[in-house]
Scaffold this active site. Structure first.
Site, short mmCIF file in Angstrom:
data_model
loop_
_atom_site.label_atom_id
_atom_site.label_comp_id
_atom_site.label_asym_id
_atom_site.label_seq_id
_atom_site.Cartn_x
_atom_site.Cartn_y
_atom_site.Cartn_z
N LYS A 43 0.84 -1.20 0.00
CA LYS A 43 0.00 0.00 0.00
C LYS A 43 0.88 1.25 0.00
CE LYS A 43 -3.88 2.12 2.54
NZ LYS A 43 -4.81 2.00 3.68
N SER A 102 -9.89 2.39 2.75
CA SER A 102 -8.95 3.06 1.86
C SER A 102 -8.02 2.12 1.13
CB SER A 102 -8.12 4.05 2.68
OG SER A 102 -7.27 3.35 3.59
N SER A 134 -10.49 0.24 7.03
CA SER A 134 -9.83 0.31 5.72
C SER A 134 -9.14 -0.97 5.26
CB SER A 134 -8.83 1.46 5.70
OG SER A 134 -9.49 2.68 5.64
#
EC number: 6.3.5.7
Length: 494
Positions: free
Chosen positions: A79, A159, A183
């Site tokens: 990420k 997210s 998330s």
């Protein structure tokens, strides 16, 4: 899609050790998948192909000498919130344009030390603020799943939408992700993948770009519960550079999988039956209860009375911490700089241009609730509510509950640009209604794929555990996984 990219981390690990495959072959297969799929799915914002090949070659040399680590040769996606030395690290924000750190986050350093291979950096909501991966400066991620008979693009959740989509579309074997209010678990549920948010302090936050420091926690997104157990074992550690990381031994999580759940007490909280939850989600919840009962677990009704205050309290605490954390982005030392007539003007122009709409909204909200005259009324009150939410869970554990079963999301994936979601930010925030309590209380939570909606979209169930008892979540999660069967999207890309 090659056979190699269909392997789980556990299977690939065994084949690499037995020399049936090489890391170089595995890495090339995933790089080919990324090349074929990324233009359609937009999961990667930076692909580190040369670095991946170098790391795979080094892994093959270690494996040939039987010196490989726990993840030797396994290709992963990272990420864009995790600092990776010399590699694009921008939290998918314009304000961090061109930033390549000179240091490595502790979580990724742990993975590389165990032999993992980096394929690249994954798309996400800007500064991890969002539930649909539509706030990224690099454009939205497209969910690899589609409704039956439809070509409409769907969100992957957020997210960590890039992480979840990349795993679902076999663009990596597993991915790092972060969870501040859901998330990891929400995008995992919307993409048919497994996502665990560990206990606060289980993974170091050092070198991970901060959103809300008392809530943020790193964890993995993978194809299977076993793969999540393998990855979390490598990601977790105490860290002298992060005083919130906890010095408790990291157990062998994989050993928990397949253990009997007979006699475990599973709590079902009445407060999670909320308005707006689809009938399909409620039916799936009942099915999950039956699966655990059939496996020998004891089901008990519990109450978590302060759950109804969790979402508003979260949306005070998280923006307040974000406004403080994001004050450092000013155009002076790194990233975007927009010239101004003086330094104050430069700050204002840089931040106005560098931050997207949702990030600006949360900074303004956070600044407001921390301002003189409002601090006690909002922030202090939200922190008191947070203590009450934690106490609800503590009482459940004190009454012998071993874990809690709830839905992961109120619905399946929705359309990109959904007018109803975008007309009112609160509707988007309600996507986190089942997940934020876990962050507010610092507890571990896992989302496991449990079924498909009538439209053929994945739905997940969430298990919430006691502090530092991730092992029980893996134990229970594998029961749900086995009962539900496996799900994967039909490839429409590439």
């Amino acid at each position: 899609m090659s056979e190699l990219t269909n392997l789980t981390i556990a299977d690939a690990r065994d084949k690499l050790k037995s020399k049936d495959i090489t890391s170089s072959e595995l890495t090339e297969a995933f790089l080919s998948n990324i090349e074929a799929a990324n233009a359609s799915i937009n999961a990667y914002v930076a692909v580190t192909a040369d670095k991946a090949r170098e790391m795979a070659k080094a892994s093959d040399e270690k494996l040939s000498k039987r010196e490989g680590g726990a993840l030797e040769g396994i290709p992963l996606g990272i990420k864009d919130l995790f600092a990776t030395q010399g590699v694009h690290t921008q939290a998918c924000s314009h304000i961090l344009d061109g930033f390549k750190p000179r240091y490595e986050s502790t979580v990724t350093a742990n993975l590389w030390a165990d032999g993992a291979v980096m394929l690249g950096k994954l798309n996400m909501d800007e500064f991890a603020m969002g539930s649909s991966n539509e706030t990224s400066y690099y454009g939205n991620v497209i969910n690899p799943w589609r409704k039956s008979g439809s070509n409409e693009g769907l969100v992957p959740g957020g997210s960590s939408g890039g992480s979840a989509a990349a795993v679902a579309a076999r663009m990596c074997m597993g991915a790092t992700a972060t969870d501040t209010g859901g998330s990891i678990r929400q995008p995992a549920a919307l993409t048919g993948t497994v996502g665990i948010k560990p206990t606060y302090g289980r993974c170091s936050r050092w070198g991970t770009i901060a959103f809300a420091s008392s809530l943020d926690q790193a964890g993995p997104i993978t194809q299977t519960v076993r793969d999540s157990a393998i990855l979390l074992k490598s990601m977790a550690s105490v860290d002298a550079k992060d005083t919130t990381s906890v010095d408790i031994e990291v157990p062998d999580y994989e050993a928990a999988i397949g253990k009997s759940v007979k006699g475990l007490k599973i709590g079902i909280p009445a407060e999670y039956r909320v308005d707006g939850m689809s009938e399909e989600v409620d039916a799936l919840w009942q099915k999950g209860i039956q699966w655990l009962k059939d496996a020998g677990a004891e089901i008990v009704d519990i109450t978590l009375p302060h759950t109804k205050y969790a979402l508003p309290a979260y949306y005070i605490v998280a923006p307040a911490e974000a406004s403080s954390n994001l004050a450092r982005y000013d155009g002076v030392r790194y990233g975007l700089r927009v010239p101004g007539k003086d330094i104050a003007d430069m700050y204002e122009r840089t931040r106005a241009e560098g931050f997207g709409e949702e990030v600006r909204r949360r900074i303004l909200t956070g600044t407001y609730v921390l301002s003189a005259g409002y601090y006690d009324a909002y922030y202090l009150k939200a922190q008191k509510v947070r203590s009450l939410i934690k106490r609800d869970f503590d009482l459940a554990w004190a009454n012998g509950v071993d874990a809690i079963l709830t839905p992961a999301t109120p619905s399946a994936a929705f359309a990109i640009g959904d007018k109803e979601m975008h007309s009112d930010p609160v509707k988007m925030y309600l996507q986190d209604v089942f997940t934020v309590t876990v962050n507010m209380a610092g507890l571990p939570g896992i989302s496991v794929p449990a079924g498909l909606s009538s439209d053929g979209l994945p739905l997940g169930l969430q298990l919430i555990g006691k502090p530092f008892d991730e092992s029980t979540l893996f134990q229970l999660g594998s029961v749900i996984e086995e009962a539900a069967g496996s799900f994967e999207p039909t490839a429409w890309w590439g």
